[in-house]
Design a protein around this motif. Structure first.
Motif, PDB file in Angstrom:
ATOM      1  N   GLU A   2       1.002  -1.267  -0.102  1.00  0.00           N
ATOM      2  CA  GLU A   2       0.363   0.440  -0.134  1.00  0.00           C
ATOM      3  C   GLU A   2       0.523   1.150   0.192  1.00  0.00           C
ATOM      4  OE1 GLU A   2      -2.625  -0.269   3.310  1.00  0.00           O
ATOM      5  OE2 GLU A   2      -4.123  -1.548   2.346  1.00  0.00           O
ATOM      6  N   LEU A   3       1.943   1.058   0.242  1.00  0.00           N
ATOM      7  CA  LEU A   3       3.364   2.556   0.346  1.00  0.00           C
ATOM      8  C   LEU A   3       3.972   2.391  -0.448  1.00  0.00           C
ATOM      9  CD1 LEU A   3       4.161   1.831   4.369  1.00  0.00           C
ATOM     10  CD2 LEU A   3       2.598   3.227   3.516  1.00  0.00           C
ATOM     11  N   GLN A   4       3.716   1.503  -2.030  1.00  0.00           N
ATOM     12  CA  GLN A   4       3.989   1.530  -2.689  1.00  0.00           C
ATOM     13  C   GLN A   4       3.565   2.822  -4.220  1.00  0.00           C
ATOM     14  OE1 GLN A   4       7.717  -0.719  -3.292  1.00  0.00           O
ATOM     15  NE2 GLN A   4       7.572  -0.058  -1.500  1.00  0.00           N
ATOM     16  N   GLU A   5       4.601   3.114  -4.338  1.00  0.00           N
ATOM     17  CA  GLU A   5       4.121   4.877  -5.789  1.00  0.00           C
ATOM     18  C   GLU A   5       3.143   3.929  -6.861  1.00  0.00           C
ATOM     19  OE1 GLU A   5       5.957   7.506  -8.717  1.00  0.00           O
ATOM     20  OE2 GLU A   5       6.452   7.172  -6.806  1.00  0.00           O
ATOM     21  N   GLY A   6       2.274   4.057  -7.021  1.00  0.00           N
ATOM     22  CA  GLY A   6       1.689   3.093  -8.320  1.00  0.00           C
ATOM     23  C   GLY A   6       0.640   2.116  -8.182  1.00  0.00           C
ATOM     24  N   ILE A  32      -5.913 -16.947  -3.769  1.00  0.00           N
ATOM     25  CA  ILE A  32      -6.343 -15.722  -4.434  1.00  0.00           C
ATOM     26  C   ILE A  32      -5.851 -14.788  -4.325  1.00  0.00           C
ATOM     27  CG2 ILE A  32      -6.813 -14.992  -6.389  1.00  0.00           C
ATOM     28  CD1 ILE A  32      -8.527 -17.468  -7.218  1.00  0.00           C
ATOM     29  N   THR A  33      -5.067 -13.608  -4.801  1.00  0.00           N
ATOM     30  CA  THR A  33      -4.538 -12.528  -4.220  1.00  0.00           C
ATOM     31  C   THR A  33      -4.245 -11.835  -5.367  1.00  0.00           C
ATOM     32  OG1 THR A  33      -3.592 -13.491  -1.760  1.00  0.00           O
ATOM     33  CG2 THR A  33      -3.937 -10.786  -3.182  1.00  0.00           C
ATOM     34  N   VAL A  34      -4.976 -10.704  -5.633  1.00  0.00           N
ATOM     35  CA  VAL A  34      -4.947 -10.004  -6.190  1.00  0.00           C
ATOM     36  C   VAL A  34      -4.735  -8.075  -5.894  1.00  0.00           C
ATOM     37  CG1 VAL A  34      -5.760  -8.720  -8.887  1.00  0.00           C
ATOM     38  CG2 VAL A  34      -6.478 -11.093  -8.057  1.00  0.00           C
ATOM     39  N   SER A  35      -3.413  -7.670  -6.566  1.00  0.00           N
ATOM     40  CA  SER A  35      -2.901  -6.686  -6.674  1.00  0.00           C
ATOM     41  C   SER A  35      -3.225  -6.090  -7.926  1.00  0.00           C
ATOM     42  CB  SER A  35      -1.173  -6.338  -5.876  1.00  0.00           C
ATOM     43  OG  SER A  35      -0.776  -6.866  -6.500  1.00  0.00           O
ATOM     44  N   TYR A  36      -2.886  -4.743  -7.601  1.00  0.00           N
ATOM     45  CA  TYR A  36      -3.811  -3.992  -9.097  1.00  0.00           C
ATOM     46  C   TYR A  36      -3.151  -2.594  -9.211  1.00  0.00           C
ATOM     47  CZ  TYR A  36      -8.553  -6.290  -9.056  1.00  0.00           C
ATOM     48  OH  TYR A  36      -8.920  -7.246  -8.368  1.00  0.00           O
ATOM     49  N   TRP A  37      -2.189  -2.093 -10.213  1.00  0.00           N
ATOM     50  CA  TRP A  37      -1.126  -1.000 -10.782  1.00  0.00           C
ATOM     51  C   TRP A  37      -0.915   0.011 -11.358  1.00  0.00           C
ATOM     52  CZ3 TRP A  37       2.512  -1.630  -6.120  1.00  0.00           C
ATOM     53  CH2 TRP A  37       2.913  -3.127  -5.348  1.00  0.00           C
ATOM     54  N   ASN A  38      -0.579   0.884 -11.566  1.00  0.00           N
ATOM     55  CA  ASN A  38      -0.693   1.420 -12.166  1.00  0.00           C
ATOM     56  C   ASN A  38      -0.220   1.808 -13.249  1.00  0.00           C
ATOM     57  OD1 ASN A  38       1.171   2.898 -11.269  1.00  0.00           O
ATOM     58  ND2 ASN A  38       0.904   5.067 -10.972  1.00  0.00           N
ATOM     59  N   SER A  39       1.035   1.059 -13.504  1.00  0.00           N
ATOM     60  CA  SER A  39       1.762  -0.060 -14.354  1.00  0.00           C
ATOM     61  C   SER A  39       2.747  -0.837 -14.390  1.00  0.00           C
ATOM     62  CB  SER A  39       3.044   1.907 -14.108  1.00  0.00           C
ATOM     63  OG  SER A  39       3.861   1.738 -13.678  1.00  0.00           O
TER      64      SER A  39
END
Length: 103
Positions: free
Chosen positions: A38-42, A55-62
């Motif tokens: 959660e602290l990571q940019e993006g 199942i774990t799905v994480s969402y990122w902008n790039s």
């Protein structure tokens, strides 16, 4: 919680797991990794479910943000703890369309 406020396009990292019987420290570490991500940019959000298969799905902008997360020092150390996993699979997808329903 279902993450529902994402604007396309974005990226999803799907981490699917079968755990071993040796999961000492696993749940605490999973919570720590979520807070660190959660602290990571993006970082955009995360969803997770576990029965027999997790199942774990994480969402990122790039893709660059995903790479930065992969190279995070603490995350790198945790990935070496293979004793927790009977099998895991990681998939990275570009999401171009999404929709949903909520009462």
């Amino acid at each position: 919680m279902i993450v529902s406020n994402l604007k396309t396009p974005y990226y999803a990292v799907i981490f699917t797991t079968l755990l071993t019987d040796d999961i000492a420290g696993y749940l605490e570490t999973a919570v720590r990794m979520e807070k660190l991500a959660e602290l990571q940019e993006g970082f955009l959000g995360i969803e997770s479910a576990r029965n027999e298969v997790g199942i774990t799905v994480s969402y990122w902008n790039s893709l660059e943000a995903i790479t930065q997360w992969k190279h995070n020092i603490e995350h790198t150390e945790v990935r070496k703890r293979e004793q927790w996993y009977e099998h895991y699979q990681l998939r990275i997808c570009k999401v171009e369309k999404n929709y949903g329903f909520k009462k």
